[in-house]
Design a protein around this motif. Structure first.
Motif, short mmCIF file in Angstrom:
data_model
loop_
_atom_site.label_atom_id
_atom_site.label_comp_id
_atom_site.label_asym_id
_atom_site.label_seq_id
_atom_site.Cartn_x
_atom_site.Cartn_y
_atom_site.Cartn_z
N LYS A 83 19.76 16.82 6.60
CA LYS A 83 18.86 17.44 5.62
C LYS A 83 18.23 16.48 4.63
N ARG A 84 18.15 15.20 4.97
CA ARG A 84 17.41 14.24 4.13
C ARG A 84 15.94 14.29 4.52
N GLU A 85 15.07 14.28 3.51
CA GLU A 85 13.63 14.36 3.74
C GLU A 85 13.00 12.99 3.51
N TYR A 86 12.07 12.63 4.39
CA TYR A 86 11.41 11.34 4.32
C TYR A 86 9.91 11.50 4.48
N LEU A 87 9.16 10.59 3.86
CA LEU A 87 7.74 10.44 4.13
C LEU A 87 7.62 9.22 5.02
N GLN A 88 7.09 9.43 6.22
CA GLN A 88 6.91 8.33 7.16
C GLN A 88 5.54 7.72 6.94
N LEU A 89 5.52 6.45 6.58
CA LEU A 89 4.28 5.69 6.49
C LEU A 89 4.13 4.88 7.76
N ASP A 90 2.98 4.28 7.96
CA ASP A 90 2.81 3.41 9.12
C ASP A 90 3.61 2.11 8.95
N THR A 91 4.07 1.85 7.74
CA THR A 91 4.81 0.62 7.46
C THR A 91 6.31 0.82 7.35
N GLU A 92 6.74 1.98 6.87
CA GLU A 92 8.17 2.27 6.68
C GLU A 92 8.39 3.74 6.37
N ARG A 93 9.66 4.12 6.26
CA ARG A 93 10.05 5.49 5.94
C ARG A 93 10.69 5.49 4.55
N VAL A 94 10.24 6.42 3.69
CA VAL A 94 10.73 6.49 2.32
C VAL A 94 11.35 7.86 2.07
N GLU A 95 12.56 7.87 1.55
CA GLU A 95 13.22 9.15 1.24
C GLU A 95 12.48 9.81 0.08
N THR A 96 12.15 11.08 0.23
CA THR A 96 11.29 11.76 -0.76
C THR A 96 11.94 11.86 -2.13
N ASN A 97 13.27 11.90 -2.20
CA ASN A 97 13.90 12.01 -3.52
C ASN A 97 13.82 10.70 -4.30
N ARG A 98 13.29 9.63 -3.69
CA ARG A 98 13.08 8.35 -4.37
C ARG A 98 11.66 8.22 -4.93
N LEU A 99 10.80 9.23 -4.67
CA LEU A 99 9.41 9.17 -5.12
C LEU A 99 9.28 9.49 -6.60
N ALA A 100 8.55 8.65 -7.32
CA ALA A 100 8.21 8.92 -8.71
C ALA A 100 6.73 9.29 -8.83
N LYS A 101 5.90 8.58 -8.05
CA LYS A 101 4.45 8.82 -8.10
C LYS A 101 3.82 8.47 -6.76
N LEU A 102 2.83 9.26 -6.37
CA LEU A 102 2.03 8.99 -5.17
C LEU A 102 0.59 8.88 -5.63
N GLU A 103 -0.05 7.77 -5.30
CA GLU A 103 -1.47 7.58 -5.58
C GLU A 103 -2.21 7.47 -4.25
N VAL A 104 -3.30 8.23 -4.12
CA VAL A 104 -4.09 8.19 -2.89
C VAL A 104 -5.15 7.09 -3.03
N LEU A 105 -5.18 6.20 -2.06
CA LEU A 105 -6.13 5.08 -2.07
C LEU A 105 -7.38 5.38 -1.24
N THR A 106 -7.34 6.43 -0.43
CA THR A 106 -8.46 6.80 0.43
C THR A 106 -9.58 7.42 -0.41
N PRO A 107 -10.80 6.87 -0.35
CA PRO A 107 -11.92 7.45 -1.10
C PRO A 107 -12.23 8.88 -0.64
N GLY A 108 -12.61 9.75 -1.60
CA GLY A 108 -13.00 11.11 -1.28
C GLY A 108 -11.85 12.04 -0.91
N ALA A 109 -10.64 11.65 -1.24
CA ALA A 109 -9.47 12.48 -0.91
C ALA A 109 -9.46 13.77 -1.71
N LYS A 110 -8.69 14.73 -1.23
CA LYS A 110 -8.59 16.05 -1.86
C LYS A 110 -7.84 16.02 -3.20
N PHE A 111 -7.05 14.98 -3.43
CA PHE A 111 -6.34 14.77 -4.70
C PHE A 111 -6.16 13.27 -4.88
#
Length: 79
Positions: free
Chosen positions: A46-74
């Motif tokens: 039951k551990r949750e991860y965000l899989q990036l193309d570079t690595e996998r990060v456990e979601t409970n370690r996230l403090a902030k997510l910034e979107v670098l893609t122009p024109g993103a929805k957030f």
């Protein structure tokens, strides 16, 4: 068992994956990881991860997510 992130915050991760956004993640320890959001993964223990193309990060370690893609929805989410 680790504490899962709130459902409304999980939705932002899903959106980032669906659109393949490039993201910069700031983790709770202050480190920074960047990559393309690929998928969210829940393991058998039951551990949750965000899989990036570079690595996998456990979601409970996230403090902030910034979107670098122009024109993103957030642009930024704080966890």
């Amino acid at each position: 068992m680790t504490q899962p992130i709130a459902c409304n915050l999980h939705d932002y991760l899903e959106i980032a994956c669906i659109y393949g956004y490039r993201v910069k993640l700031t983790l709770t320890d202050g480190s920074v990881v960047a990559g393309k959001a690929v998928d969210t993964v829940t393991t058998a223990d039951k551990r949750e991860y965000l899989q990036l193309d570079t690595e996998r990060v456990e979601t409970n370690r996230l403090a902030k997510l910034e979107v670098l893609t122009p024109g993103a929805k957030f642009s930024e989410v704080r966890f």
